[in-house]
Write a protein that holds these residues in place. Structure first.
Motif, PDB file in Angstrom:
ATOM      1  N   THR A   4      -1.918  11.524  -0.258  1.00  0.00           N
ATOM      2  CA  THR A   4      -2.194  10.255   0.941  1.00  0.00           C
ATOM      3  C   THR A   4      -3.563  10.681   1.509  1.00  0.00           C
ATOM      4  O   THR A   4      -4.048   9.859   2.559  1.00  0.00           O
TER       5      THR A   4
ATOM      6  N   ILE B 183       0.984  -0.293  -1.333  1.00  0.00           N
ATOM      7  CA  ILE B 183       1.908   0.264  -0.478  1.00  0.00           C
ATOM      8  C   ILE B 183       1.139   0.619   0.972  1.00  0.00           C
ATOM      9  O   ILE B 183       1.642   0.466   1.958  1.00  0.00           O
TER      10      ILE B 183
ATOM     11  N   TYR C  29       6.425   2.648  -7.068  1.00  0.00           N
ATOM     12  CA  TYR C  29       6.001   3.426  -5.827  1.00  0.00           C
ATOM     13  C   TYR C  29       6.966   2.973  -4.737  1.00  0.00           C
ATOM     14  O   TYR C  29       7.449   2.014  -4.614  1.00  0.00           O
ATOM     15  N   GLN C  30       7.460   4.161  -4.241  1.00  0.00           N
ATOM     16  CA  GLN C  30       8.417   4.027  -2.828  1.00  0.00           C
ATOM     17  C   GLN C  30       7.804   4.983  -1.766  1.00  0.00           C
ATOM     18  O   GLN C  30       7.823   5.947  -1.709  1.00  0.00           O
ATOM     19  N   ALA C  31       7.619   4.280  -0.849  1.00  0.00           N
ATOM     20  CA  ALA C  31       7.132   4.522   0.393  1.00  0.00           C
ATOM     21  C   ALA C  31       8.220   5.600   1.067  1.00  0.00           C
ATOM     22  O   ALA C  31       9.436   5.188   1.029  1.00  0.00           O
ATOM     23  N   TYR C  32       7.709   6.612   1.796  1.00  0.00           N
ATOM     24  CA  TYR C  32       8.442   7.664   2.502  1.00  0.00           C
ATOM     25  C   TYR C  32       9.574   8.368   1.556  1.00  0.00           C
ATOM     26  O   TYR C  32      10.304   9.042   2.120  1.00  0.00           O
TER      27      TYR C  32
ATOM     28  N   PRO D 178       1.527   5.695   3.663  1.00  0.00           N
ATOM     29  CA  PRO D 178       2.489   6.482   4.205  1.00  0.00           C
ATOM     30  C   PRO D 178       3.030   7.484   3.023  1.00  0.00           C
ATOM     31  O   PRO D 178       2.466   7.380   1.888  1.00  0.00           O
TER      32      PRO D 178
ATOM     33  N   THR E 268       4.428   8.890  -0.018  1.00  0.00           N
ATOM     34  CA  THR E 268       4.972   7.811  -1.008  1.00  0.00           C
ATOM     35  C   THR E 268       5.214   8.881  -2.353  1.00  0.00           C
ATOM     36  O   THR E 268       4.546   9.679  -2.825  1.00  0.00           O
TER      37      THR E 268
ATOM     38  N   GLY F   8       1.495  -2.257   2.985  1.00  0.00           N
ATOM     39  CA  GLY F   8       2.803  -2.560   3.726  1.00  0.00           C
ATOM     40  C   GLY F   8       4.124  -2.769   2.940  1.00  0.00           C
ATOM     41  O   GLY F   8       5.185  -2.756   3.448  1.00  0.00           O
TER      42      GLY F   8
ATOM     43  N   GLU G  75       7.151  -1.413   0.485  1.00  0.00           N
ATOM     44  CA  GLU G  75       7.562  -0.366   0.587  1.00  0.00           C
ATOM     45  C   GLU G  75       8.108   0.173  -0.678  1.00  0.00           C
ATOM     46  O   GLU G  75       8.444   1.395  -1.167  1.00  0.00           O
ATOM     47  N   LYS G  76       8.281  -0.985  -1.465  1.00  0.00           N
ATOM     48  CA  LYS G  76       8.827  -0.769  -3.007  1.00  0.00           C
ATOM     49  C   LYS G  76       8.481  -1.284  -3.900  1.00  0.00           C
ATOM     50  O   LYS G  76       8.614  -2.631  -3.873  1.00  0.00           O
TER      51      LYS G  76
END
Length: 569
Positions: free
Chosen positions: A433, A250, A283-286, A472, A474, A253, A255-256
Motif C-alpha cells: 500500500t 478498494i 480483495y478485502q480491506a483491513y 487501506p 488489504t 472505498g 471494502e470487499k
RNA sequence: GGGUCGCUAGCUCAAUGGUAGAGUACUCGGCUUUUAACCGAUUUGUUCUGGGUUCGAGUCCCAGGCGACCCA
C-alpha cells in the motif's frame, strides 16, 4: 427421389441427402422438422427417480410429456423402442402402433412415419403414460409424438462413442451429446463458481467488473495479447490480471470486492495452460494474508462440499484430503526440507549458486539474486511434491512486486501460494500500500521491459496515483478457477474443464497466387476465401514458387514469415 | 523450442512393400417386448498434405500440417 428408389447409401454426403429428403417428406405430411416450442412435464432423471419402485409390467395412468434426442432406435413391425436423452439422463420410449394410431387420430399413418422419418440424433417430444416393460425398463408408453428438430448428421458410434481428442475439442457439441461425463464436468464447473459466488455474497463481498481492454497490461508478469482500437487509434492490451483495477476499487472505498472472469496470456498451451483462462481475484480491506489463507480454505472446501459432498477426493488415482487447516510452510523451510540447502544462510549470490549446483538445482544463466534462485529451487525440487493442499508462505521480495514487505523477516514479503496435486492453484498477499515503494518496484519492472523482457510492463501511473490517495491495509487473493475445477472433477487436462479450448487452425490451403511484377506484390488467395498481399517479394521467388512441387509448402517455408503482408479480403 | 507417439469409411479400429478390410452407422426387406435387439441383403475411401524410392507405397525415405503426452 422417393426413399424406396434410393440407391444404397452410406457416405456422409449420402446420409445427409437422405435426411434432407426426410425433411421434405415431413413437410409434405404437414410436420415441421424445426418446431417452435415444446412443454415438458418432466426430465428423464425425475421420472427414473419417481417411478424407481414401479414393478415390471406395471403401468400408471399419470400422463407425462418429455423431450430430448433419440440416442438409439429398436424398431419392430408394430412396436418400437427408442432411447431418449435429455439433459438429465435417458429414458426409454415405448411406441405401440395401435396406441399411437388411436391417439393421433388425424394422422392414421403416424407409426409408419415414425419408423420411416426419424433417425438417431433427431430431437422429438412425446406424451404418454408411464410403464415398466417386461424386461424391467422404465418407459414412456407413448400416445403422441412430435418431431422437434430433424438432425442431418450421424452421431458417432453408439457403443464406442467419440474418443478422438482433437474432434472432442473441436466439436465439443458432439462430445457433449455422446459423453455424459463431459456434461457432468461442466455442470460441476458451474456449481463450483456458483458456490464461490454464493459464499462471497453471503460474506458481503460484491462483484465488480473491470476492463478487459487496457492501455497498459499489469498486475502480473506475463506476455499480453495486443489489439488495436480503430477510431481511438490506440493499441490496447487484453488484461493479464484483474489486480490493479480491483485495488482501485478498494481505494475508492469498497471494502470487499471480487471479480471472477477471463484472463488472457499470450503463452503456450499445455495440460495446465490455456491462453484464456478464468481466475477469481478477491480483495478485502483491513485484512492480511493470514486472513486470506482462511478465506482460501473456506472457498475451496465450500466448492468441494458443493460438488463432491466430501473433502476427501481422488485426483488421477491419488488421494487428496482438503480438510482444513492446511499445512503452512515457508518457502525457505520447504526448500531446506527437500534439498538440504538453507538459502537464509547466504550473504552473496555466488555462495548460493555454488550450493544450488551442489544440490542438483539447475541455475539459470540470468539468475539475478538469491531470492530468484530460491524460487528456482522451489519450482524444481518442491512444487511437484506438494500433493496435499499446502500454503507456501513468505516469498522473496524480488519476485513479488505488488506485495507488502514481511513485518518481521527482512527481504521477504507477506505472500503465499496454494499448491495442490503439485500445482499452483492460488496466490495471495498482504497488498503493498506504500505508493513510494510501489513506484520503485514498478519502475524496476519497467526497466526490465525496456531491456526487452516481454513479460514485464510499463508503470501504471494512474494506479500509483490511486495509491497516493491512500489504500487501506488489504489482503488480496487470486484463485485459478480452471485448476480448481480440474482437481474437483478429476480432469487430467485443463482442456477437459474448458468447454471450447483454444486449438490451432488447420492452416488454409492456397487456392491461387498472382504476382504484380511492377509493385513486387504477391497476391495470395486462400481456399477459405481470404486474400493477402505480400509486399516486396522478389520476382525470382515468385518463379520458384510457381515451379515448386508444393505451392503450400514453398509458401510456408519461404514467404509466409519472411515478407510483410496486408489482408485485402 | 526439443523429444516420443498418433492421423485409414460418419464413428471405433485392422491391413509382411503386393486386390484397402471388419464392427457399427446408413439404405432395402422381415419381425409385437427390445435395450450394443435380431435375421438377410446392398453400399461406403483424397489411407492428413506434398514430394521421393520402387515394377508396385496406407506401409519405406524427406518435408509439411494437426493432435496427444513428456521435457524446457
Amino acid at each position: 427421389m422417393a426413399a424406396d428408389t434410393n440407391p444404397a447409401q452410406s457416405t456422409l454426403a449420402d446420409i445427409r441427402a437422405t435426411r434432407l429428403e426426410k425433411i421434405d417428406q415431413l413437410q409434405a405430411e404437414g410436420m415441421n422438422p424445426y418446431a417452435y416450442r415444446w412443454e415438458s412435464t418432466h426430465h428423464a432423471a425425475e421420472l427414473q427417480a419417481k417411478y424407481a419402485d414401479l414393478a415390471p409390467e406395471a403401468e400408471v395412468e399419470d400422463s407425462v410429456a418429455i423431450a430430448g434426442r433419440i440416442m438409439a432406435r429398436r424398431v419392430f413391425g408394430k412396436l418400437a423402442f427408442f432411447t431418449l436423452q435429455d439433459e438429465s439422463g435417458t429414458i426409454q420410449l415405448y411406441f405401440d402402433k395401435k396406441r399411437v394410431t388411436a391417439h393421433m387420430e388425424d394422422r392414421p399413418n403416424a407409426f409408419n412415419l415414425l419408423k420411416k422419418l426419424t433417425d438417431v440424433g433427431d430431437i422429438i417430444g412425446v406424451t404418454g403414460t408411464i410403464r415398466r416393460t417386461q424386461k424391467g425398463e422404465l418407459s414412456v408408453n407413448v400416445s403422441t409424438y412430435t418431431m422437434l428438430t430433424k438432425s442431418l448428421l450421424p452421431l458417432p458410434d453408439k457403443w464406442h462413442g467419440l474418443t478422438d481428442t482433437e474432434k472432442r475439442y473441436r466439436q465439443r457439441y458432439v462430445d457433449l451429446i455422446v459423453n455424459p461425463n463431459v456434461r457432468e464436468t461442466f455442470r460441476r464447473r458451474a456449481k463450483i463458481t456458483a458456490a464461490i459466488r454464493r459464499y462471497l455474497d453471503d460474506h458481503d463481498f460484491i462483484e465488480i467488473e473491470t476492463p478487459v481492454l487496457q492501455s497498459e497490461a499489469g498486475g502480473a508478469e506475463a506476455r499480453p495479447f495486443i489489439t488495436y482500437h480503430n477510431t481511438l487509434q490506440m493499441d490496447l492490451y487484453l488484461r493479464i490480471a484483474t489486480e490493479l483495477h480491483l485495488k482501485r476499487l478498494i481505494v475508492g472505498g469498497f471494502e470487499k470486492v471480487f471479480e471472477l472472469g477471463r484472463i488472457f496470456r499470450n503463452e503456450g498451451v499445455s495440460t495446465r495452460h490455456n491462453p484464456e483462462f478464468t481466475s477469481i481475484e478477491i480483495y478485502q480491506a483491513y485484512a492480511d494474508y493470514h486472513d486470506m489463507m482462511a478465506l482460501t480454505e473456506a472457498l475451496v472446501t465450500t466448492a468441494a462440499q458443493e460438488v463432491l459432498g466430501t473433502l476427501k477426493l481422488q485426483y488421477q488415482g491419488t488421494a487428496v484430503d482438503l480438510t482444513p487447516p492446511w499445512r503452512r510452510v515457508t518457502m525457505h523451510d520447504a526448500v531446506r526440507e527437500a534439498t538440504g540447502v538453507d538459502f537464509t544462510a547466504f550473504e552473496a549470490l555466488s555462495e548460493a549458486i555454488a550450493a544450488a549446483n551442489a544440490a542438483g538445482i539447475h541455475v539459470p544463466d540470468d539468475c539475478a539474486s538469491i531470492g530468484n534462485l530460491l524460487n528456482e529451487a522451489f519450482e524444481q525440487k518442491v512444487e511437484a511434491t506438494l500433493i496435499q493442499p499446502t500454503f507456501i508462505i513468505d516469498y522473496p521480495l524480488e519476485i513479488s512486486p505488488l506485495t507488502k514487505p514481511h513485518r518481521e523477516k527482512a527481504g521477504l514479503v507477506e505472500r503465499f501460494e496454494l499448491f495442490m496435486v503439485g500445482r499452483e492453484t492460488a496466490n495471495s498477499f498482504s497488498e503493498l500500500t506504500d505508493p513510494i515503494d510501489q513506484r520503485q518496484r514498478l519502475e524496476a519492472q519497467s526497466a526490465k521491459k525496456a531491456a526487452g523482457d516481454v513479460e514485464a510492463h510499463g508503470v501504471d501511473e494512474d494506479f500509483l496515483a490511486a495509491l497516493e490517495y491512500g489504500m487501506p491495509p488489504t489482503g488480496g487473493l487470486g484463485i485459478g478457477i480452471d485448476r480448481l475445477v480440474m482437481v474437483l472433477t478429476d480432469a487430467p487436462s485443463i482442456r477437459d474443464v474448458i468447454a471450447f479450448p483454444l486449438l490451432k487452425n488447420t492452416s488454409a490451403a492456397i487456392a491461387s497466387a498472382d504476382y504484380d511484377a511492377e509493385k513486387k506484390i504477391l497476391k495470395v488467395t486462400f481456399n477459405q476465401g481470404s486474400v493477402y498481399h505480400y509486399n516486396d517479394v522478389p520476382p525470382d521467388l515468385y518463379h520458384a514458387l510457381k515451379q515448386a512441387p508444393s505451392l503450400g509448402q514453398f509458401f510456408n517455408a519461404q514467404i509466409r514469415e519472411q515478407y510483410g503482408c496486408d489482408r485485402i479480403v
